[in-house]
Design an enzyme around this catalytic site. Structure first.
Site, mmCIF file in Angstrom:
data_model
loop_
_atom_site.group_PDB
_atom_site.id
_atom_site.type_symbol
_atom_site.label_atom_id
_atom_site.label_comp_id
_atom_site.label_asym_id
_atom_site.label_seq_id
_atom_site.Cartn_x
_atom_site.Cartn_y
_atom_site.Cartn_z
ATOM 1 N N SER A 215 2.924 -2.106 10.506
ATOM 2 C CA SER A 215 4.360 -2.178 10.771
ATOM 3 C C SER A 215 4.963 -3.559 10.492
ATOM 4 O O SER A 215 5.872 -3.991 11.190
ATOM 5 C CB SER A 215 4.671 -1.728 12.197
ATOM 6 O OG SER A 215 4.290 -0.364 12.364
ATOM 7 N N ASN B 150 0.881 -1.175 0.000
ATOM 8 C CA ASN B 150 0.000 0.000 0.000
ATOM 9 C C ASN B 150 0.918 1.223 0.000
ATOM 10 O O ASN B 150 1.488 1.576 1.020
ATOM 11 C CB ASN B 150 -0.886 -0.042 1.250
ATOM 12 C CG ASN B 150 -1.712 1.219 1.419
ATOM 13 O OD1 ASN B 150 -1.800 2.045 0.513
ATOM 14 N ND2 ASN B 150 -2.323 1.364 2.587
ATOM 15 N N TRP B 151 1.040 1.824 -1.187
ATOM 16 C CA TRP B 151 1.990 2.945 -1.324
ATOM 17 C C TRP B 151 1.482 4.228 -0.688
ATOM 18 O O TRP B 151 2.219 5.205 -0.575
ATOM 19 C CB TRP B 151 2.313 3.176 -2.799
ATOM 20 C CG TRP B 151 3.096 2.059 -3.440
ATOM 21 C CD1 TRP B 151 3.624 0.955 -2.806
ATOM 22 C CD2 TRP B 151 3.459 1.924 -4.825
ATOM 23 N NE1 TRP B 151 4.289 0.155 -3.713
ATOM 24 C CE2 TRP B 151 4.206 0.727 -4.966
ATOM 25 C CE3 TRP B 151 3.222 2.698 -5.967
ATOM 26 C CZ2 TRP B 151 4.715 0.293 -6.187
ATOM 27 C CZ3 TRP B 151 3.736 2.265 -7.193
ATOM 28 C CH2 TRP B 151 4.476 1.083 -7.298
ATOM 29 N N LYS B 152 0.206 4.264 -0.335
ATOM 30 C CA LYS B 152 -0.403 5.471 0.248
ATOM 31 C C LYS B 152 -0.118 6.685 -0.643
ATOM 32 O O LYS B 152 -0.010 6.539 -1.859
ATOM 33 C CB LYS B 152 0.075 5.661 1.691
ATOM 34 C CG LYS B 152 -0.136 4.385 2.519
ATOM 35 C CD LYS B 152 -0.015 4.582 3.994
ATOM 36 C CE LYS B 152 -0.247 3.239 4.686
ATOM 37 N NZ LYS B 152 -0.243 3.326 6.127
ATOM 38 N N GLU C 33 -6.974 4.860 7.656
ATOM 39 C CA GLU C 33 -6.719 6.285 7.363
ATOM 40 C C GLU C 33 -7.920 6.911 6.658
ATOM 41 O O GLU C 33 -8.220 8.093 6.856
ATOM 42 C CB GLU C 33 -5.429 6.410 6.528
ATOM 43 C CG GLU C 33 -4.199 6.167 7.408
ATOM 44 C CD GLU C 33 -3.005 5.551 6.701
ATOM 45 O OE1 GLU C 33 -2.937 5.577 5.463
ATOM 46 O OE2 GLU C 33 -2.127 5.015 7.423
ATOM 47 N N GLY D 231 2.571 -1.207 4.339
ATOM 48 C CA GLY D 231 2.649 0.217 4.033
ATOM 49 C C GLY D 231 4.096 0.646 3.836
ATOM 50 O O GLY D 231 4.690 0.441 2.775
ATOM 51 N N GLY D 232 4.681 1.240 4.878
ATOM 52 C CA GLY D 232 6.024 1.806 4.800
ATOM 53 C C GLY D 232 7.050 0.915 4.115
ATOM 54 O O GLY D 232 7.789 1.363 3.225
ATOM 55 N N HIS E 94 -9.749 1.361 4.697
ATOM 56 C CA HIS E 94 -8.468 1.531 5.380
ATOM 57 C C HIS E 94 -8.653 2.501 6.550
ATOM 58 O O HIS E 94 -9.409 3.476 6.443
ATOM 59 C CB HIS E 94 -7.413 2.070 4.409
ATOM 60 C CG HIS E 94 -6.041 2.030 5.012
ATOM 61 N ND1 HIS E 94 -5.619 2.985 5.909
ATOM 62 C CD2 HIS E 94 -5.034 1.130 4.903
ATOM 63 C CE1 HIS E 94 -4.385 2.667 6.310
ATOM 64 N NE2 HIS E 94 -4.014 1.552 5.712
ATOM 65 N N GLY F 142 1.957 2.229 10.825
ATOM 66 C CA GLY F 142 2.923 3.312 10.679
ATOM 67 C C GLY F 142 3.563 3.748 11.985
ATOM 68 O O GLY F 142 4.233 4.775 12.042
ATOM 69 N N GLU G 137 -5.923 -4.919 10.438
ATOM 70 C CA GLU G 137 -4.892 -3.923 10.695
ATOM 71 C C GLU G 137 -5.195 -3.195 11.998
ATOM 72 O O GLU G 137 -6.019 -2.261 12.017
ATOM 73 C CB GLU G 137 -4.847 -2.902 9.559
ATOM 74 C CG GLU G 137 -4.497 -3.501 8.217
ATOM 75 C CD GLU G 137 -3.903 -2.460 7.273
ATOM 76 O OE1 GLU G 137 -2.749 -2.642 6.871
ATOM 77 O OE2 GLU G 137 -4.569 -1.453 6.989
HETATM 78 P P1 PGA Z 1 2.451 0.242 7.729
HETATM 79 O O1 PGA Z 1 1.032 0.445 7.038
HETATM 80 O O2 PGA Z 1 3.002 -1.069 7.196
HETATM 81 O O3 PGA Z 1 3.275 1.420 7.320
HETATM 82 O O4 PGA Z 1 2.212 0.169 9.192
HETATM 83 C C1 PGA Z 1 0.149 -0.625 6.816
HETATM 84 C C2 PGA Z 1 -1.108 -0.107 6.177
HETATM 85 O O5 PGA Z 1 -1.560 0.984 6.530
HETATM 86 O O6 PGA Z 1 -1.700 -0.754 5.289
#
Ligand code: PGA
Length: 250
Positions: free
Chosen positions: A211, A9-11, A96, A232-233, A94, A172, A166
């Site tokens: 994470s 997930n590149w956000k 966010e 994500g990251g 998600h 994050g 999640e």
């Molecule tokens: P993260 O994000 O790996 O940076 O914690 C995961 C996500 O939001 O899908």
């Protein structure tokens, strides 16, 4: 045996140039077919990344999809548009989106249904906040998030869907759920689905997100009810993403 799936997930990160390099780097290192792999990219990069990954094992995904089919909804992107650009997956719900953009359980359920009208596999993201975990509400929160979709779409819709657990406190933050903490919730989610339909529960892919990194992925993915990850990251670097992909059950 369920096939594993790792989704990046590149956000809201990257440039045209950097995401092109990233996609090429991932494809170059995918190697043998040990499981499914996809990247959920910002809408504006769908066309270019879609071209790059065409004819490769890497699948394309979006990070959201509109809750309506078409019309006067400024700023939204419909499932049929995503379909036209070759999306196999779309994230829905998600945390966010739920936290910053007001996505509700109901609108997430509508997005889920919209994706499926275009044969796009929704990746339904669910999970509790730290506060909710401390108040021992984790199970009831994920059940409520699942129920909203089951009520609107029906349990059979989960034949063509993925669930991503999640925990919001792990996204994050560098704080990963322990293997056992994650497994406990994954098992609960699967059992909850099994209460409605055992066959679907046995086959649905449930991903862990929050994470996940190369050094903790193997332990998480070894858990019996964890079928891969939503990353994500660590998905913004081809090497780390590939290391995570290579940690899946084979
Ligand atoms: P993260 O994000 O790996 O940076 O914690 C995961 C996500 O939001 O899908």
């Amino acid at each position: 045996m369920r096939r594993s799936l790792v989704v990046g997930n590149w956000k809201m990160n990257g440039t045209r140039a950097s995401t092109e390099l990233l996609a090429k780097g991932i494809i170059a290192g995918l190697g043998s077919d040990i499981g499914d792999c996809a990247v959920c990219v910002p809408y504006v990069f769908l066309a270019e990344i879609g071209e790059i990954i065409k004819n490769s094992p890497l699948a394309l995904g979006a990070q959201n999809v509109a809750d309506k089919a078409s019309g006067a909804y400024t700023g939204e992107v419909s499932a049929s548009m995503l379909n036209e650009f070759g999306c196999r997956y779309a994230l829905v719900g998600h945390s966010e989106r739920r936290t910053y953009y007001g996505d509700t359980n109901l609108s997430v359920a509508e997005r889920f249904c919209q994706a499926q009208t275009q044969n796009i596999i929704p990746i339904l993201c669910i999970g509790e906040t730290l506060d909710q975990r401390e108040q021992e509400q984790t199970f009831s929160v994920v059940e409520e998030q699942l129920d909203a979709v089951i009520e609107l779409a029906g349990i059979n819709a989960f034949n063509a869907a993925v669930i991503a657990y999640e925990p919001v406190w792990a996204i994050g933050t560098g704080k990963t759920a322990s293997d056992e903490q994650a497994q406990e919730v994954h098992q609960h989610i699967r059992a909850y689905i099994a209460g409605k339909d055992q066959t679907i529960a046995d086959k649905i892919q449930i991903l862990y997100g929050g994470s996940a990194k190369p050094d903790n992925a193997k332990g998480l993915f070894a858990m019996p009810d964890i079928d891969g990850g939503l990353i994500g990251g660590a998905s913004l670097d081809a090497d780390s993403f590939l290391k995570i992909y290579q940690s899946i059950k084979q």
